[in-house]
Design a protein around this motif. Structure first.
Motif: not given
Ligand SMILES: Cc1ncc(COP(=O)(O)O)c(C=O)c1O
Length: 405
Positions: A330-334, A188-189, A223-225
């Motif tokens: 994590p800042d996003g994902g699953m 998730g990083r 925020t977008p990466p």
């Protein structure tokens, strides 16, 4: 022919397997998923997107329209490169100038990994990967008999000093570095802006090709990466994308954006593999996404996954108190990544957790070299918030009991 007239079957030793077949292994995750498919188990193990996010109605409409207006072409053999309007849509979606001629539509990005391995890896050649990395990539690369080397990695991604030591020169130079800069599977990083800039500069200076896999990049929470690596040096990077996480994995639709130096070979490998990705699915997706559908749809996935991730983090905080368990945010994902207390193995913990009604994937599956036995991967997207609460409490109970011995 009567059964008695059947020819004698060949002796079993007549089947000599290729060396590459000997190196193929069942996916550890699929094996684990079989154990965890018992009724009543709350599974954080699978890498499946939430089915709630699949835009079924939009597909029903697109399916009818494609068959009505373009049915015969949709059901015919088609170009190996992919359906023109979809290749154009992919080029338009990406945040750097991409010529649709460089887009190869693949049968999932998993096929992209397989084609990359066939085209770039010789027996004995060196391939660099992050630590840990996506298991499906290791599965795709391994049959081509490379030496897979794990580059040390930290919370920001690849450790640059270790990478520089490992690139090598001349015939010994690594064929490529496989890297997942956004909301990596399994941890998730994400890779920081500084690390991306340093990685692209180093790879360009040393002539190290990068294979960038980005199925989760659109699933950011707030925020977008930062920009993909490929946007910074398109000629030095091969980019793999997927519709699995933003539309539906059952479509098996992904894509490669490849520099001119490798595109024709990837195309030939694709022709040998499956001639082309189903034209019907490609037309449906092109129909669904035209007119800005993804800009409306993907934010709903982000919001759902953000709330599920928040629920899992809150449960971990509450249930793991005093247990010396660590996890990331994590800042996003699953996925999120957990580290068990000193001396505890996630593989040993799994059967106890399953007894308590919860499943996860032990981290060891994702390491190309020495695994960190204490790690495990949790998916926060398929269980409900209520199941997350119950499942994390059960996991904490399993850890507590193992600590007591
Ligand atoms: C990092 C990564 N790459 C590639 C894939 C393959 O995705 P697909 O073949 O569905 O596009 C996955 C699937 O989970 C993944 O996690």
């Amino acid at each position: 022919m009567k059964p008695n007239d059947l020819p004698t079957p060949p002796p079993s030793n007549a089947w000599t397997l290729a060396r590459r077949a000997e190196r193929m292994n069942p996916s550890v995750i699929r094996e684990i998923l079989k154990v965890t498919e018992k009724p009543g188990i709350i599974s954080f193990a699978g890498g499946l997107p939430s089915p709630k996010t699949f835009p079924v109605t939009a597909f029903a409409e697109a399916c009818a329209k494609v068959l009505r207006e373009d049915g015969q072409s949709a059901l015919q053999y088609a170009a190996s490169e992919g359906y023109g309007p979809l290749r154009e849509a992919v080029a338009d979606m990406l945040p750097w100038a991409v010529d649709p001629a460089q887009v190869l539509i693949t049968t999932g990005s998993q096929q992209g990994l397989d084609l990359v391995a066939k085209v770039l890896v010789d027996s004995g050649s060196r391939v660099l990967v992050e630590t840990p990395t996506y298991l499906g990539a290791l599965q795709a690369f391994t049959p081509m008999e490379p030496q897979i080397e794990a580059v040390a990695s930290d919370d920001e991604g690849i450790d640059m000093a270790d990478l520089e030591r490992r690139i090598g020169q001349g015939a010994d130079r690594a064929r490529f570095l496989y890297v997942l800069p956004n909301f990596q599977n399994p941890t998730g990083r994400s890779m920081s802006e500084a690390r991306r800039a340093a990685l692209v500069a180093c790879a360009a200076a040393q002539g190290l090709p990068l294979v960038e896999d980005n199925p989760y990049g659109d699933l950011w929470f707030d925020t977008p990466p930062p920009l993909p690596l490929s946007a910074r040096n398109p000629e030095g990077c091969l980019y793999l994308g997927s519709f699995s996480k933003v539309l539906a994995p059952g479509l098996r639709l992904g894509f490669i954006v490849a520099p001119k130096a490798v595109y024709p070979k990837l195309l030939q490998a694709k022709q040998a593999a499956d001639l082309h990705t189903p034209g019907f699915n490609q037309r449906m997706v092109a129909e669904v996404i035209k007119g800005g559908f993804l800009e409306r749809h993907v934010p709903t996935i982000r919001a759902l996954y953000k709330s599920q991730c928040g629920a899992m983090l809150a449960s971990l905080k509450q249930e793991m108190q005093g247990l010396d368990v660590q996890w990331n945010s994590p800042d996003g994902g699953m996925f999120l990544w957990v580290r068990l207390p000193e001396g505890m193995s996630a593989i040993d913990l799994l059967p106890h957790a399953v007894d308590k009604g919860v499943a996860f994937v032990p981290g060891a599956a994702f390491y190309a070299d020495e695994p960190d036995a204490r790690t495990l991967r949790l998916s926060f997207v398929t269980a409900s918030v209520e199941q997350i609460r119950i499942g994390i409490a059960a996991l904490a109970q399993a850890v507590r009991e193992r600590l007591k011995g």
